[in-house]
Design an enzyme around this catalytic site. Structure first.
Site: not given
Lengths: 359, 359
Positions: A102, A171, A195
């Site tokens: 990511w 993030d 999530k």
């Protein structure tokens, strides 16, 4: 019948939230229509939107000088939005920590808009740890400093918040709302919802006021935080159902004791699994002990020829979505807030039994 | 109890679609979890995604040389994506027709990336008509030609497809799937879902293959059609629940005879309302007869001091969301595919009764 769901995302949602949504899906609060079927500007949806924002503010103790945004495009759109909103002009460099897939995507997108300094990388040991501050090579005058507090794929989590002198950007897609965070140490926090917040298709942004007016010329309207902030995240039609569901999740979190309770619970859940893995020669964790994620627990079988049997039998036992990411292999159990302790107990019991039978 | 819902968007969804979603919200097809709780890359969601695409292809007879995209950000993100993907470089001009609020926003965003030629405008008569081709001032060599086939706010619809020699681009948010369209005449079609497709938070794009490689340097990854096309609209996590619901709507449309049936039905529904309005001195339509939308029917009361009473009493009668947009005033009844003929009959009956009592 509901099963235990360890999906990395879109992930399990709290059952009471789904039950409420189900109950009112066709007739929302006696209005004769679904929450999906009303204008985002109607008084009834405005209340949903404002309540969700306030509950999120309460949960994370977000200071008044931060705007809360509900955004389209997931965290990936923010990979673009961060450099567009924060580079602030030519001649500035952005600092990024490179801890996995990511972070890599965030860095690749930022590089298209200005120079990126990779402060530290854990690529040398296959992204199995969070590099400590003593190894960081920070820029003199960075426009901002970006990191990924939890890498969903590698299962690596920072157990501290970096101390930097420029705006700190995170993030937080895969560990937001899993513990208290000192929001005042951040310039900007973003998180895709799928999530720990709600369904996919909405993202949350938390931006310090003074960072709203640094956007590069030519920033697309849909990525501009100033535009979103001034419009109450309704410059265009927001994903109303995802916003509503996120709000139900926030209420559920508050009723369960908020993010402090989630921190305790996430530590208990993940410790039970890590302890079991560490006590076994049959399973192992590829992540270094100080950097292990409470949210995503990758593990491998000593004999990977048993992977197929493990997945087949765990699914038959009602334990869903344990397959690891293709870049890591093996298994991954994601233990977000909506995954109950009973799920982890069932998983550990299955793993012990599988080891006994197959080991 | 469900009421009749005339909301302009997010708008009414077909009741059978909501019923199915409700029934399987916690346990989708016996899998023990919701469709919201599985990976977008799982085989089960892949099937949802591919089936939805194929059904949309069938419904609109989309040729093979067009990509179908399921996108984040609504039509507004496409206001940016269109110039980023299609301007093709400096020195090109884009042609736009200016027919109301949505065209205005599309034009404003395009102007930030290159010169825009306003081919025609209906501002002179308060956006009450679609300007005919004889009045258009087209550019010699436009990068593309953009128009808004149906203006949701003004209630103005084009009853033909423009014939142009450059790629034709259409914001079909509010009339897509309400009639057959010659896709092969278009370069790119886009539509926010929340009117005739599904819930808000997803948009559909239909792009001709040869237009995927003209993007300007620096295009944000999340706006790049080539990236979306190559990734099957899964460069990042898509809005899975919205995609699934859109797919259920496509199935519902196919079962009802597809877009030809929707065209007939929309003509019958809107004609009933327009005929009633035209036969009354109490109500009137602000839109010129040749340009009246089948989807959004604005109307005003001769005595606007009765607006409040009309809205209050219509709502009490189970007719929801009839308030007109603030820029037009009066009322607006949106008659998308999911609004049944019975809703229009009930509305006309109410309007007649209201006139009798108050007129």
């Amino acid at each position: 019948m509901r099963k235990f769901n360890f999906c990395a995302g879109p992930a399990a949602l709290p059952e009471p939230v789904l039950l409420q949504a189900q109950q009112e899906l066709l007739d929302w609060g006696g209005r004769g229509c679904s929450v999906m079927e009303v204008s985002h500007r109607s008084p009834e949806f405005t209340e949903v939107a404002e309540t969700a924002e306030q509950d999120l503010r309460d949960l994370l103790a977000i200071p008044d000088n931060y705007k809360v945004l509900f955004l389209h495009g997931g965290a990936t759109a923010q990979f673009s939005a961060v450099p567009w909103n924060l580079f602030g002009g030519p001649g500035r460099v952005a600092d990024y920590i490179y801890t996995g897939q990511w972070a890599k995507k965030a860095i690749a997108e930022a590089r298209r808009y200005g120079p990126v300094n990779v402060v530290a990388s854990s690529e040398d040991r296959n992204f199995s740890y969070a590099p400590g501050p003593d190894s960081w090579q920070q820029s003199e005058d960075a426009a901002y400093f970006h990191y990924t507090p939890n890498e969903t794929i590698g299962g690596v989590e920072f157990d501290y918040v970096p101390e930097v002198s420029c705006p700190l950007v995170a993030d937080m897609s895969s560990n937001i709302l899993s513990r208290p965070i000192p929001v005042e140490k951040f310039g900007m926090i973003y998180a895709g919802a799928q999530k720990n917040i709600g369904p996919s298709g909405i993202a949350v942004g938390i931006v310090r006021d003074d960072l709203l007016d640094r956007a590069l010329d030519g920033i697309p309207r849909s990525l501009n935080w100033r535009v979103a902030a001034d419009a109450g995240s309704m410059d265009n039609t927001p994903p109303t159902f995802a916003w509503y569901l996120s709000g139900l999740v926030f209420k559920w979190l508050k009723a369960r004791g908020g993010v402090s309770a989630m921190e305790l619970e996430s530590r208990r859940k993940s410790a039970m699994l890590y302890d079991f893995i560490d006590g076994s020669d049959f399973y192992s964790s590829p992540v270094e002990p100080g950097s292990r994620s409470r949210m995503n627990v990758p593990f491998v079988l000593a004999d990977d020829s048993l992977d197929g049997a493990f997945l087949e039998q765990s699914e038959a036992a009602g334990l869903l979505n344990l397959k690891g990411h293709r870049s890591v292999g093996g298994m991954r159990a994601s233990l977000y807030n909506a995954v109950p302790m009973e799920a982890v107990e069932a998983l550990v019991a299955f793993m012990a039994d599988f080891e006994k039978r197959m080991g």
